[in-house]
Design a protein around this motif. Sequence first.
Motif, mmCIF file in Angstrom:
data_model
loop_
_atom_site.group_PDB
_atom_site.id
_atom_site.type_symbol
_atom_site.label_atom_id
_atom_site.label_comp_id
_atom_site.label_asym_id
_atom_site.label_seq_id
_atom_site.Cartn_x
_atom_site.Cartn_y
_atom_site.Cartn_z
ATOM 1 N N GLN A 1 10.064 20.815 -35.259
ATOM 2 C CA GLN A 1 9.994 22.079 -34.540
ATOM 3 C C GLN A 1 11.289 22.369 -33.784
ATOM 4 N N SER B 1 5.264 27.514 -40.174
ATOM 5 C CA SER B 1 4.990 27.506 -38.732
ATOM 6 C C SER B 1 5.796 26.461 -37.989
ATOM 7 N N TYR B 2 5.910 25.269 -38.554
ATOM 8 C CA TYR B 2 6.534 24.168 -37.816
ATOM 9 C C TYR B 2 7.932 23.809 -38.318
ATOM 10 N N GLY B 3 8.290 24.296 -39.494
ATOM 11 C CA GLY B 3 9.622 24.025 -40.000
ATOM 12 C C GLY B 3 10.500 25.250 -40.124
ATOM 13 N N GLY B 4 9.868 26.439 -40.102
ATOM 14 C CA GLY B 4 10.630 27.668 -40.261
ATOM 15 C C GLY B 4 11.023 27.959 -41.695
ATOM 16 N N ARG C 1 13.610 23.719 -36.296
ATOM 17 C CA ARG C 1 13.262 25.118 -36.558
ATOM 18 C C ARG C 1 13.913 26.046 -35.537
ATOM 19 N N ASP C 2 13.902 25.641 -34.276
ATOM 20 C CA ASP C 2 14.400 26.503 -33.202
ATOM 21 C C ASP C 2 15.913 26.432 -33.042
ATOM 22 N N GLY D 1 7.120 15.480 -35.995
ATOM 23 C CA GLY D 1 6.736 16.882 -35.908
ATOM 24 C C GLY D 1 7.471 17.629 -34.813
ATOM 25 N N LEU D 2 7.651 16.997 -33.669
ATOM 26 C CA LEU D 2 8.367 17.636 -32.570
ATOM 27 C C LEU D 2 9.839 17.846 -32.935
ATOM 28 N N VAL E 1 2.281 17.292 -36.326
ATOM 29 C CA VAL E 1 3.146 18.190 -35.555
ATOM 30 C C VAL E 1 3.279 17.752 -34.101
ATOM 31 N N ARG E 2 2.467 16.781 -33.681
ATOM 32 C CA ARG E 2 2.572 16.258 -32.314
ATOM 33 C C ARG E 2 3.197 14.876 -32.259
#
Length: 333
Positions: free
Chosen positions: A195, A53-56, A198-199, A191-192, A186-187
Motif C-alpha cells: 500500500q 485497491s491495495y497495489g494500485g 501504491r501511494d 501488505g502495508l 493487507v495488514r
Amino acid sequence: MAVMSPRQWALTAVVLAIMLALPLVLPAFWLSGILGRSLVYGIVALSLTFLASYGGFISLAQTMIAGVAGYTVAILAPTAIPASSSALSYWLAMPAALVAATVAGGVIGLIAVRTRDIYLLMITLALAVGFSLFAQSNIDWFNGYEGIRNILGPDIFGYPFRTHLVFYYVSLTVAALLYLLVLYVVRTPFGLTLQGIRDNPRRVSALGFDVALHRVAAFALAGFIAGCGGVLITFYNIGITPSSIGMTATVNVLVMSVIGGLGHPIGAFIGAVIFSLMDTFAATVYDRNRFNTLIGLVFLVIVLVSPDGVLGFGKRLLFWRKPKAREEQTGTH
C-alpha cells in the motif's frame, strides 16, 4: 494489527451464517445458477480488486490467469474429452492448476512491473486477448475453438462435485477463505509495504524496500486467487473454451469489480451477484439480445453516481443517515 474489528467480525459471521442457511430455503437453481456462479466469478474479481485497491494496479489479465488454471485442470483431468495422455486425478490436477496460475501471475507481474495506469491496462489486455487467440488456434493442447469438455470435478465425501449443495458449499468455503486471506495479507508487513508503494513508490524504495519484488509478489498472489476461481469456473461450466476467457469475459470481470466497488474485497462479490442477477433475468427485464446495452447503462450510472461502486454508495448513505439521526436526537433533548 487485527485483521478485522470486533464489529466487522460479527458482521462477517452473520453474513456467513445466512449464506450457510440459504440452501434450506432456496431452490437448486438459485444455489448454483445465481449464488454459486456469483461466488466463483467473484473470486476472479477479488483478485482484480486486491491488485487495484491495495497495489494500485488495474489488471485485465485476471481472466487469462483463471483460464491458465482452467486449462491446466482440464488437460490433466481424468474425465476430459478429448482425453489427454497426461491425465491425473483431480486431487493432483487442482494443485497443478493453482501452481500454474500463480506462476502466470508472477510472469505478468515481471512484464508489467515498470508500467502503471493506462500502459498497465493495455499490456494486460493484450496478454489476455493473446492467450485467448492462442488457445483458439492451438489444437494439440487446447483443442482449438471447441475447448475441453466433461470436466466434472472430484467427488466430495462420496458426492459428485456437480451436486448443487456440494458445489455451493465448496464455492462458499473457498470464497470465504480467500476473502479472509486478502484481509489478512493487507495488514501484514508485505501488505502495508504494498500500500505504501501504491501511494509513493519512491519513498518506499528510499526506505530500503524492493518495489519491483513486492509488485511481482502481489501479481503472483492475485494469480493464485484467480486460479482458484478459474478451477471452480471450469467445474461450473463442465469445461473450458477460448470464448470463456476472451474479451467479453475479461470485461465482465472488470464490470463486476467496478460495480461492486474497488475499495474493499467484499465489493467483488457484491458486483458478481448484481451481474449474475442481471445476466439471468435480463430477458424478463429487458431484451436478452441487448444485455450488453443494459449492463453498460447500469455501469455508466454507477460510475457517474458512485465512482466507488455500490459499496461506496452504501457507505455514504450510512454515514449520511447517522449524522441526521444524531441531529434529531440533539433537537429532542
